[in-house]
Design a protein around this motif. Structure first.
Motif, PDB file in Angstrom:
ATOM      1  N   GLN A 195       0.844  -1.202   0.000  1.00 35.50           N
ATOM      2  CA  GLN A 195       0.000   0.000   0.000  1.00 35.50           C
ATOM      3  C   GLN A 195       0.871   1.241   0.000  1.00 35.50           C
ATOM      4  OE1 GLN A 195      -3.595   0.755   0.197  1.00 35.50           O
ATOM      5  NE2 GLN A 195      -2.636   2.748  -0.170  1.00 35.50           N
ATOM      6  N   ARG A 196       0.559   2.195  -0.890  1.00 33.41           N
ATOM      7  CA  ARG A 196       1.229   3.488  -0.837  1.00 33.41           C
ATOM      8  C   ARG A 196       0.637   4.311   0.303  1.00 33.41           C
ATOM      9  NH1 ARG A 196       0.584   3.114  -6.581  1.00 33.41           N
ATOM     10  NH2 ARG A 196       2.584   3.028  -7.715  1.00 33.41           N
ATOM     11  N   TRP A 197       1.535   5.020   1.013  1.00 34.63           N
ATOM     12  CA  TRP A 197       1.130   5.885   2.112  1.00 34.63           C
ATOM     13  C   TRP A 197       1.803   7.238   1.961  1.00 34.63           C
ATOM     14  CZ3 TRP A 197      -2.257   3.959   5.766  1.00 34.63           C
ATOM     15  CH2 TRP A 197      -2.392   2.565   5.824  1.00 34.63           C
TER      16      TRP A 197
ATOM     17  N   LEU B 148      -0.918  10.370   8.717  1.00 34.35           N
ATOM     18  CA  LEU B 148      -0.738   9.343   7.699  1.00 34.35           C
ATOM     19  C   LEU B 148      -2.013   9.265   6.876  1.00 34.35           C
ATOM     20  CD1 LEU B 148       1.553   7.182   7.154  1.00 34.35           C
ATOM     21  CD2 LEU B 148       0.164   5.601   8.500  1.00 34.35           C
TER      22      LEU B 148
ATOM     23  N   ARG C  68      -3.613   7.106   3.149  1.00 31.27           N
ATOM     24  CA  ARG C  68      -3.374   6.186   2.037  1.00 31.27           C
ATOM     25  C   ARG C  68      -3.272   6.977   0.738  1.00 31.27           C
ATOM     26  NH1 ARG C  68      -6.943   3.321   5.411  1.00 31.27           N
ATOM     27  NH2 ARG C  68      -6.158   1.245   5.994  1.00 31.27           N
TER      28      ARG C  68
ATOM     29  N   THR D 293      -2.903   2.910  10.751  1.00 30.05           N
ATOM     30  CA  THR D 293      -3.845   4.006  10.968  1.00 30.05           C
ATOM     31  C   THR D 293      -4.344   4.090  12.412  1.00 30.05           C
ATOM     32  OG1 THR D 293      -5.855   2.736  10.440  1.00 30.05           O
ATOM     33  CG2 THR D 293      -4.643   3.703   8.599  1.00 30.05           C
TER      34      THR D 293
END
Length: 347
Positions: free
Chosen positions: A145-147, A165, A167, A239
């Protein structure tokens, strides 16, 4: 037998040299907020300069200071103060994230190119959730997953800088809500305030596959500026704030009173902070195994020099993983201690 003894002595000598402190390697770059990645055998840096962004390319971190600074973006639209560009490589393309604005108008922007030092697009503002003041952002990929992680305000006033943070559905598109993961509420983060600060987050993955975010605490206008870190518990949800455990003091700093037990203050610099893990492709999955040291760049002020923003230089250093480090906390949900990898930083 003589050859064996000689080899043993050389090995021991090398071990001592690695374990000890060497003089901090001050570069010729009188600047702040280094961002450096390695692509193949080339080291690439991005920096804010003269109302724009410049990229340098060199065969080593030490050589970056003497490399040509190629301007890749100019603030032709009058965005305002340009701070802390972060260069990221993703799927064959370079992205530079930076903050621009004046006062409470600071927001995150991004430019991109297929070539590291030319051909960048015009800037686009990142549509970060809640659209609040934001600086020091960078993108990374963790568990597929890109964050995006950044420093920002909860509201519209400058009370404290928190770490958030969100997504990303692509390198330029945040999606969903923003999630608070750190506030400057520990005593060692509150030596200098107005506001209290968590900023300059840098993600990295440890040898066990756990996510860490190392950040700067205390005001950058003070020699109390230092690096602390957050460690996500094994299997934790990035998260969920209580799945993060915070170091019990500075891991890289120049004041013994705020250092975590077992970590020593710097010998040659004051106020180290705003650093860059120099990783292959800038990918947190290429972080080092336990044991070896890897390149680090950070900004600091040389000891014996008045502490000021204008006296900050880029420094080359190293870091390594440090095993069996316990972080503890009280009066919060979940477990009160967590043990795993921490980080040691060397000048």
């Amino acid at each position: 037998m003589r050859r064996f003894l000689l080899a043993l002595l050389l090995a021991l000598a090398g071990t001592v040299a690695v374990a000890g402190h060497a003089d901090a390697a001050q570069t010729g770059l009188r600047a702040a907020d280094p961002s450096v990645i390695r692509i193949g055998s080339t080291y690439i840096s991005a920096q804010s300069t003269g109302g724009g962004i410049a990229v340098r390319m060199a065969a080593s971190t030490d050589a970056l200071a003497s490399a040509a600074a190629r301007r890749v973006w100019t603030d032709s639209r009058g965005r305002g103060e340009v701070w802390a560009p972060e260069i990221v490589y993703d799927s064959g393309r370079y992205y530079i994230y930076f903050s621009a604005g004046t006062g409470s108008a600071h927001r995150m922007f991004v430019i991109s190119s297929a070539t590291a030092d030319s051909g960048y697009t015009a800037e686009t503002q990142l549509a970060l959730p809640d659209n609040k003041w934001a600086i020091d952002g960078t993108m990374f990929t963790f568990n597929g997953q890109r964050w995006f992680v950044w420093s920002g305000w909860a509201g519209d006033t400058n009370v404290e800088q928190n770490l958030y943070l969100a997504r990303m559905s692509s390198p330029t598109t945040p999606t969903g809500a923003r999630f608070l993961i750190s506030q400057p509420r520990e005593s060692w983060e509150r030596v200098v305030g107005n506001p209290f600060i968590n900023e300059a987050p840098a993600p990295i993955r440890d040898p066990n596959g756990q996510l860490h975010i190392v950040y700067s605490a205390n005001g950058s206008w003070s020699d109390q500026y230092c690096l602390g870190e957050l460690r996500l518990r094994a299997g934790g949800d990035p998260t969920y704030v209580w799945d993060w455990y915070k170091s019990n003091g500075c891991l890289f700093g120049s004041n013994r009173a705020t250092m975590m037990a077992g970590w020593d203050p710097t010998l040659y610099v004051n106020g180290p902070g705003s650093h860059s893990f120099v990783l292959l492709n800038g990918d947190i999955a290429t972080s080092p195994p336990a044991g070896p040291r890897f390149p680090l760049m950070f900004h600091a002020v040389p000891k014996g020099t008045p502490y000021s923003w204008s006296n900050r230089y880029w420094y080359t250093g190293t870091f390594c993983w440090w095993g069996s480090v316990t972080y503890s906390r009280a009066n919060v949900p979940g477990a009160t201690t967590n043990t795993g990898f921490g980080l040691k930083f060397f000048e």
